[in-house]
Design a protein around this motif. Sequence first.
Motif, short mmCIF file in Angstrom:
data_model
loop_
_atom_site.label_atom_id
_atom_site.label_comp_id
_atom_site.label_asym_id
_atom_site.label_seq_id
_atom_site.Cartn_x
_atom_site.Cartn_y
_atom_site.Cartn_z
N UNK A 38 0.84 -1.19 0.00
CA UNK A 38 0.00 0.00 0.00
C UNK A 38 0.89 1.26 0.00
N UNK A 39 1.92 1.25 0.83
CA UNK A 39 2.86 2.37 0.92
C UNK A 39 3.58 2.57 -0.41
N UNK A 40 4.01 1.48 -1.01
CA UNK A 40 4.73 1.55 -2.28
C UNK A 40 3.84 2.16 -3.36
N UNK A 41 2.61 1.69 -3.47
CA UNK A 41 1.66 2.19 -4.46
C UNK A 41 1.38 3.67 -4.21
N UNK A 42 1.14 4.03 -2.96
CA UNK A 42 0.83 5.42 -2.60
C UNK A 42 1.99 6.35 -2.97
N UNK A 43 3.21 5.97 -2.63
CA UNK A 43 4.38 6.80 -2.94
C UNK A 43 4.58 6.93 -4.45
N UNK A 44 4.38 5.84 -5.17
CA UNK A 44 4.54 5.91 -6.63
C UNK A 44 3.54 6.89 -7.23
N UNK A 45 2.34 6.92 -6.67
CA UNK A 45 1.31 7.82 -7.18
C UNK A 45 1.55 9.25 -6.73
N UNK A 48 4.24 10.73 -4.92
CA UNK A 48 5.57 11.31 -4.97
C UNK A 48 6.21 11.20 -6.34
N UNK A 49 5.98 10.09 -7.04
CA UNK A 49 6.58 9.91 -8.36
C UNK A 49 5.66 10.39 -9.48
N UNK A 50 4.39 10.66 -9.13
CA UNK A 50 3.44 11.18 -10.11
C UNK A 50 2.95 10.17 -11.13
N UNK A 51 3.07 8.88 -10.82
CA UNK A 51 2.63 7.85 -11.76
C UNK A 51 1.12 7.68 -11.71
N UNK A 52 0.55 7.39 -12.85
CA UNK A 52 -0.88 7.13 -12.95
C UNK A 52 -1.15 5.69 -12.50
N UNK A 53 -2.41 5.42 -12.15
CA UNK A 53 -2.79 4.09 -11.69
C UNK A 53 -2.36 3.01 -12.68
N UNK A 54 -2.59 3.29 -13.98
CA UNK A 54 -2.25 2.31 -15.02
C UNK A 54 -0.75 2.02 -15.02
N UNK A 55 0.08 3.07 -14.89
CA UNK A 55 1.54 2.90 -14.89
C UNK A 55 2.00 2.09 -13.69
N UNK A 56 1.40 2.37 -12.54
CA UNK A 56 1.74 1.62 -11.33
C UNK A 56 1.35 0.16 -11.50
N UNK A 57 0.16 -0.07 -12.03
CA UNK A 57 -0.32 -1.43 -12.24
C UNK A 57 0.63 -2.21 -13.15
N UNK A 81 3.90 -1.58 -13.73
CA UNK A 81 5.20 -1.77 -13.08
C UNK A 81 5.16 -2.84 -12.01
N UNK A 82 4.09 -2.87 -11.23
CA UNK A 82 4.00 -3.82 -10.11
C UNK A 82 3.23 -5.10 -10.48
N UNK A 83 2.79 -5.16 -11.73
CA UNK A 83 2.02 -6.30 -12.22
C UNK A 83 0.78 -6.54 -11.35
N UNK A 84 0.01 -5.46 -11.19
CA UNK A 84 -1.24 -5.49 -10.44
C UNK A 84 -2.36 -5.02 -11.37
N UNK A 85 -3.58 -5.24 -10.95
CA UNK A 85 -4.69 -4.68 -11.71
C UNK A 85 -4.86 -3.22 -11.31
N UNK A 86 -5.44 -2.42 -12.20
CA UNK A 86 -5.69 -1.02 -11.89
C UNK A 86 -6.63 -0.91 -10.69
N UNK A 87 -7.55 -1.83 -10.59
CA UNK A 87 -8.50 -1.83 -9.47
C UNK A 87 -7.77 -2.05 -8.14
N UNK A 88 -6.77 -2.91 -8.14
CA UNK A 88 -5.98 -3.15 -6.92
C UNK A 88 -5.21 -1.88 -6.54
N UNK A 89 -4.65 -1.21 -7.52
CA UNK A 89 -3.92 0.04 -7.28
C UNK A 89 -4.89 1.07 -6.69
#
Length: 190
Positions: free
Chosen positions: A124-131, A133-142, A144-152
């Motif tokens: 949760x912390x990793x996803x939150x920081x990526x969004x 602090x790093x300015x990544x969109x949900x899709x980009x995080x998903x 990179x971390x191989x998650x669904x956008x819904x999980x992000x």
Amino acid sequence: MSVDTDFVGKVTFTRLYAAHFQTFALLAMQYVKDMRVAEDIVQDTFLKYWEAPFTLENPQALKTYFGRIIINRSLNHLKREKNLQRHHELIGQEITEQDVFERLHESELQVMVYGEIERLPEQCKKVFKMNRFDGLKYREIAEQLQLSERTVENHIAHALKVLRKNLLEEKSFKANFEKYKSLLLILSMH
């Protein structure tokens, strides 16, 4: 027999340095009123000459030439110091005790926010920081971390819920919520 002008220049330099360093330092000291600074000016002047030697038609003029350079550098040092002092005075006039208090308090609140972020579950912390602090969109995080956008999205929603709850329970934060809600910007962005 040819004369190595570079060697002659270095010998002249070494002699000039040994014979006149203290005299030049005292010359600079008359302007800057600090022996350490004066010696630094002289040292820097000699270093510049050593790195890029030049030839004067009259080698006896070298001492006078160095003296003029040292005086100019001393005056430049005084100008820089005066400008720096003026700058500090202006800042000092602009910043009130209230400003200092508010900035310190704001820093404490930031530490509180970041501390709460660090307490989030790892993913949760990793996803939150990526969004946030790093300015990544949900899709980009998903991706990179191989998650669904819904999980992000769920991780972000959970992080915001936990952070709001924990921070609003903090007395210091709660008391200053209106004043410092700009710090909550990272918590309110969706």
